[in-house]
Design a protein around this motif. Structure first.
Motif, PDB file in Angstrom:
ATOM      1  N   UNK A 164       0.799  -1.205  -0.061  1.00 23.76           N
ATOM      2  CA  UNK A 164       0.114  -0.069   0.093  1.00 23.76           C
ATOM      3  C   UNK A 164       1.034   1.450  -0.010  1.00 23.76           C
ATOM      4  N   UNK A 165       0.244   2.247  -0.456  1.00 23.55           N
ATOM      5  CA  UNK A 165       1.208   3.608  -0.706  1.00 23.55           C
ATOM      6  C   UNK A 165       0.972   4.423   0.765  1.00 23.55           C
ATOM      7  N   UNK A 166       2.288   4.900   0.952  1.00 22.28           N
ATOM      8  CA  UNK A 166       2.588   5.725   2.162  1.00 22.28           C
ATOM      9  C   UNK A 166       1.411   6.898   2.297  1.00 22.28           C
ATOM     10  N   UNK A 167       1.032   7.016   3.365  1.00 23.13           N
ATOM     11  CA  UNK A 167       0.024   8.315   3.491  1.00 23.13           C
ATOM     12  C   UNK A 167       0.801   9.381   3.849  1.00 23.13           C
ATOM     13  N   UNK A 216      -7.518   5.792   4.313  1.00 28.30           N
ATOM     14  CA  UNK A 216      -6.289   5.111   4.928  1.00 28.30           C
ATOM     15  C   UNK A 216      -6.549   3.960   5.860  1.00 28.30           C
ATOM     16  N   UNK A 217      -5.865   3.147   6.261  1.00 21.33           N
ATOM     17  CA  UNK A 217      -6.173   2.012   7.076  1.00 21.33           C
ATOM     18  C   UNK A 217      -4.840   1.168   7.343  1.00 21.33           C
ATOM     19  N   UNK A 218      -4.778   0.416   8.540  1.00 21.15           N
ATOM     20  CA  UNK A 218      -3.709  -0.337   8.912  1.00 21.15           C
ATOM     21  C   UNK A 218      -3.379  -1.513   7.832  1.00 21.15           C
ATOM     22  N   UNK A 219      -4.385  -1.930   7.142  1.00 19.25           N
ATOM     23  CA  UNK A 219      -4.179  -3.175   6.370  1.00 19.25           C
ATOM     24  C   UNK A 219      -3.830  -4.528   7.224  1.00 19.25           C
ATOM     25  N   UNK A 220      -3.052  -5.237   6.564  1.00 21.30           N
ATOM     26  CA  UNK A 220      -2.503  -6.476   7.151  1.00 21.30           C
ATOM     27  C   UNK A 220      -1.509  -6.283   8.115  1.00 21.30           C
ATOM     28  N   UNK A 238      -0.242   3.200   9.350  1.00 24.28           N
ATOM     29  CA  UNK A 238      -1.421   3.489   8.405  1.00 24.28           C
ATOM     30  C   UNK A 238      -0.765   3.902   6.845  1.00 24.28           C
ATOM     31  N   UNK A 239      -1.605   3.252   5.997  1.00 26.99           N
ATOM     32  CA  UNK A 239      -1.211   3.613   4.842  1.00 26.99           C
ATOM     33  C   UNK A 239      -2.403   3.952   3.845  1.00 26.99           C
ATOM     34  N   UNK A 240      -2.348   4.027   2.653  1.00 26.54           N
ATOM     35  CA  UNK A 240      -3.483   4.677   1.740  1.00 26.54           C
ATOM     36  C   UNK A 240      -3.953   3.241   1.324  1.00 26.54           C
ATOM     37  N   UNK A 241      -5.523   3.378   1.536  1.00 26.68           N
ATOM     38  CA  UNK A 241      -6.153   1.982   1.200  1.00 26.68           C
ATOM     39  C   UNK A 241      -6.231   1.681  -0.125  1.00 26.68           C
ATOM     40  N   UNK A 242      -6.100   2.800  -1.140  1.00 29.24           N
ATOM     41  CA  UNK A 242      -6.237   2.184  -2.492  1.00 29.24           C
ATOM     42  C   UNK A 242      -5.265   3.165  -3.462  1.00 29.24           C
ATOM     43  N   UNK A 243      -5.418   3.376  -4.622  1.00 28.31           N
ATOM     44  CA  UNK A 243      -4.354   4.141  -5.515  1.00 28.31           C
ATOM     45  C   UNK A 243      -4.961   5.711  -5.493  1.00 28.31           C
ATOM     46  N   UNK A 244      -6.031   6.093  -4.985  1.00 23.49           N
ATOM     47  CA  UNK A 244      -6.506   7.330  -4.936  1.00 23.49           C
ATOM     48  C   UNK A 244      -5.826   8.055  -3.763  1.00 23.49           C
TER      49      UNK A 244
END
Length: 292
Positions: A1-4, A73-77, A168-174
């Protein structure tokens, strides 16, 4: 995921705090008719349950707080079950235990109850409170240092995130788009308000009101018939001010048979030099005389 981005992570933290505050205010309004002693007694439990519900509906279900979800954004995996439990313990239960110990220290004060067991409990709780205060000071200093490091590196916005390794990282490419429509609207609105504030005192509303009333309600033929014909003004017990339609206070008259309050005729004449009698249309022409 992309860095926020840093600003996105800080905004997410502010949104989380605002979400908790809004929900607590709504809960307080919903329970305002309950006895106040019940709310004060169970305030710590209510706050803990509210924080636990927010955690259950946000982090537990979607691996992101409500503020993070709003900013995509989210914590993800990175958020495992163990880290999720540690997160809720650090954010919910630690604050609850600190509040409970403070409340128990106040209630078991020796000034309130002088029993030996209560005094021992008070001293024990006082030591715990001092220990928690020292721990809280250390945590505040560590949080400040973490903030400095975060502003430099852009990772781990809070101390608990750094300890648990939650980034936390960006959840999608947006990417987050920053628009200026709100700022432009506010600037236009403030400019319009300043224009209105400047121009309103320059508008003679009495003149426009008089013209509007004369166009709508006034009968020209009756006005001509009511013009001054050499007779004296009429001042009786039934006489009313031609402007406010009340008993005239300090009655005055102009070149017609109608009577006015001193304030009514003077204020209208000062605001509009071409003021006319609303009954007959006679101009004032500065001829305002007392009826006494």
């Amino acid at each position: 995921m992309k860095k926020a981005a840093r600003v996105t992570l800080l905004d997410a933290s502010d949104l989380d705090d605002e979400t908790h505050r809004v929900l607590k205010d709504q809960l307080s309004k919903a329970t305002k008719f309950l006895p106040i002693n019940v709310l004060v007694k169970w305030d710590a439990e209510i706050d803990a349950l509210l924080r636990l519900a927010i955690w259950r509906l946000s982090v537990c279900n979607h691996k992101a707080t409500f503020g993070q979800q709003l900013l995509n954004i989210s914590y993800g995996s990175n958020l495992s079950k163990t880290k999720a439990r540690l997160l809720v313990i650090s954010t919910v239960f630690c604050s609850y235990f600190k509040t409970k110990i403070s409340n128990m220290t106040i209630r078991s004060s020796p000034h309130i109850c002088s029993e030996d067991e209560t005094a021992r409990l008070y001293h024990l709780l006082e030591h715990l409170k001092k220990g928690l205060t020292v721990m809280e000071t250390v945590i505040c200093m560590a949080s400040f240092l973490n903030l400095i490091v975060f502003l430099r590196e852009g990772r781990y916005p809070t101390l608990i995130d750094r300890i648990l390794g939650l980034e936390p990282a960006v959840g999608s490419s947006q990417s987050r788009s920053i628009g200026y429509r709100y700022m432009t609207r506010e600037l236009l609105w403030h400019g319009f308000m300043e224009l209105i504030t400047f121009t309103l005192p320059l508008v003679n509303f009495r003149y426009f009101k008089r013209k509007l009333i004369s166009l709508i309600y006034t009968d020209k033929n009756s006005m001509k018939s009511c013009r001054f014909d050499g007779s004296r003004f009429e001042l009786t017990l039934k006489t009313r001010c031609a402007i406010c339609q009340q008993v005239p206070i300090r009655p005055h008259h102009i070149s017609c048979r109608h009577v006015f309050c001193y304030y009514c005729i003077q204020s209208n004449f000062c605001a509009d030099q071409n003021f006319e009698c609303p009954e007959c249309g006679q101009l004032v022409n500065g001829e305002i005389q007392s009826c006494c």
